[in-house]
Design a protein around this motif. Sequence first.
Motif, PDB file in Angstrom:
ATOM      1  N   GLU A   1       0.751  -1.121  -0.025  1.00 23.13           N
ATOM      2  CA  GLU A   1      -0.043   0.086   0.020  1.00 23.13           C
ATOM      3  C   GLU A   1       0.955   1.333   0.000  1.00 23.13           C
ATOM      4  O   GLU A   1       0.335   2.173   0.056  1.00 23.13           O
ATOM      5  CB  GLU A   1      -0.830   0.070   1.208  1.00 23.13           C
ATOM      6  CG  GLU A   1      -1.957  -1.298   1.203  1.00 23.13           C
ATOM      7  CD  GLU A   1      -2.405  -1.491   2.519  1.00 23.13           C
ATOM      8  OE1 GLU A   1      -2.437  -0.638   3.396  1.00 23.13           O
ATOM      9  OE2 GLU A   1      -3.310  -2.350   2.554  1.00 23.13           O
ATOM     10  N   GLY A   2       2.148   1.104  -0.076  1.00 18.70           N
ATOM     11  CA  GLY A   2       3.126   2.133  -0.258  1.00 18.70           C
ATOM     12  C   GLY A   2       3.758   2.703   1.062  1.00 18.70           C
ATOM     13  O   GLY A   2       4.331   3.461   1.270  1.00 18.70           O
TER      14      GLY A   2
ATOM     15  N   ARG B   1       0.095   6.414  -1.149  1.00 18.50           N
ATOM     16  CA  ARG B   1      -1.058   5.768  -1.761  1.00 18.50           C
ATOM     17  C   ARG B   1      -1.288   6.030  -3.221  1.00 18.50           C
ATOM     18  O   ARG B   1      -0.516   6.772  -3.770  1.00 18.50           O
ATOM     19  CB  ARG B   1      -2.274   6.325  -1.040  1.00 18.50           C
ATOM     20  CG  ARG B   1      -2.738   7.731  -1.220  1.00 18.50           C
ATOM     21  CD  ARG B   1      -3.763   8.041  -0.317  1.00 18.50           C
ATOM     22  NE  ARG B   1      -4.026   9.573  -0.774  1.00 18.50           N
ATOM     23  CZ  ARG B   1      -5.174   9.934  -1.337  1.00 18.50           C
ATOM     24  NH1 ARG B   1      -5.821   9.103  -2.406  1.00 18.50           N
ATOM     25  NH2 ARG B   1      -5.276  11.337  -1.653  1.00 18.50           N
TER      26      ARG B   1
ATOM     27  N   GLU C   1       3.058   4.208 -10.889  1.00 15.21           N
ATOM     28  CA  GLU C   1       2.273   2.763 -10.672  1.00 15.21           C
ATOM     29  C   GLU C   1       3.173   1.739 -11.835  1.00 15.21           C
ATOM     30  O   GLU C   1       2.802   0.545 -11.530  1.00 15.21           O
ATOM     31  CB  GLU C   1       0.841   3.054 -11.156  1.00 15.21           C
ATOM     32  CG  GLU C   1       0.763   3.645 -12.730  1.00 15.21           C
ATOM     33  CD  GLU C   1      -0.656   3.659 -12.848  1.00 15.21           C
ATOM     34  OE1 GLU C   1      -1.594   3.091 -12.045  1.00 15.21           O
ATOM     35  OE2 GLU C   1      -1.022   4.341 -13.871  1.00 15.21           O
TER      36      GLU C   1
ATOM     37  N   CYS D   1       3.557   4.092  -5.554  1.00 11.61           N
ATOM     38  CA  CYS D   1       2.602   3.100  -4.916  1.00 11.61           C
ATOM     39  C   CYS D   1       3.138   1.912  -4.625  1.00 11.61           C
ATOM     40  O   CYS D   1       3.975   1.556  -5.252  1.00 11.61           O
ATOM     41  CB  CYS D   1       1.211   3.613  -5.561  1.00 11.61           C
ATOM     42  SG  CYS D   1       1.140   2.934  -7.162  1.00 11.61           S
TER      43      CYS D   1
END
Length: 227
Positions: free
Chosen positions: A16-17, A25, A32, A55
């Motif tokens: 979830e980072g 997030r 990504e 993230c």
Amino acid sequence: AGRVLSCSCASGPAFEGAHIRDGMRAAPGAIERVHLNGGAVRPLTIGSQPPVGICGSGILNAVAEMLDTTIINDRGVLNQKDERVRLVNGKSEFLLVRAEETGHGRDIVVTRRDINEIQLAKGAIRGGLEILLKEAGIAPDQVDDYIIAGAFGTHLDLKSALRVGMFPCLELERFHQVGNAAGMGAIRMLVSAEARRAAAELARRADGVELTTHPAFTETFMDALFL
């Protein structure tokens, strides 16, 4: 009907980072996807905004790309000969995006500790999966469908997950990303008495496997730490 086995894998919040140096997030500006080609790094961000962090799906993809390009080895150790690997206060890190290319004017990096967080998280998942297979007495390729749920599962790059060893190395067609299964399940429970009965019966039949006391888990988990 056959046995129903379940277990809980304490994989932490890395996907979830969280616990990642430049983690965040999945919001605009979050990296990504990462493409590495020689010395060139091409980050893809949510909303095509200037990068401000990375993230969960991004860090997983970055680790897979770093593994493919020998920036790290199967133990997660950074290659000091790579031009983007540097030592800061005696600790290794990979320069992902230079400060002048980011949205906040600071370097975005992947540290050795970040890589270790991903190893621990994916190792817990793979370790739990392997223990369930052993308890069921079946091989990975005897499973027809691997269902991946949740917000992270929705954005997960399957090729990256397979590359780092999160799941058994099987054809992509066996893996199905279904999104927020818990939310959909809650809706079904609310609107259907039959669904509630079926869920209660499934819970009654399920055998929970406690990983922390399982005699094979420690060794299985240690093997699963390798990338």
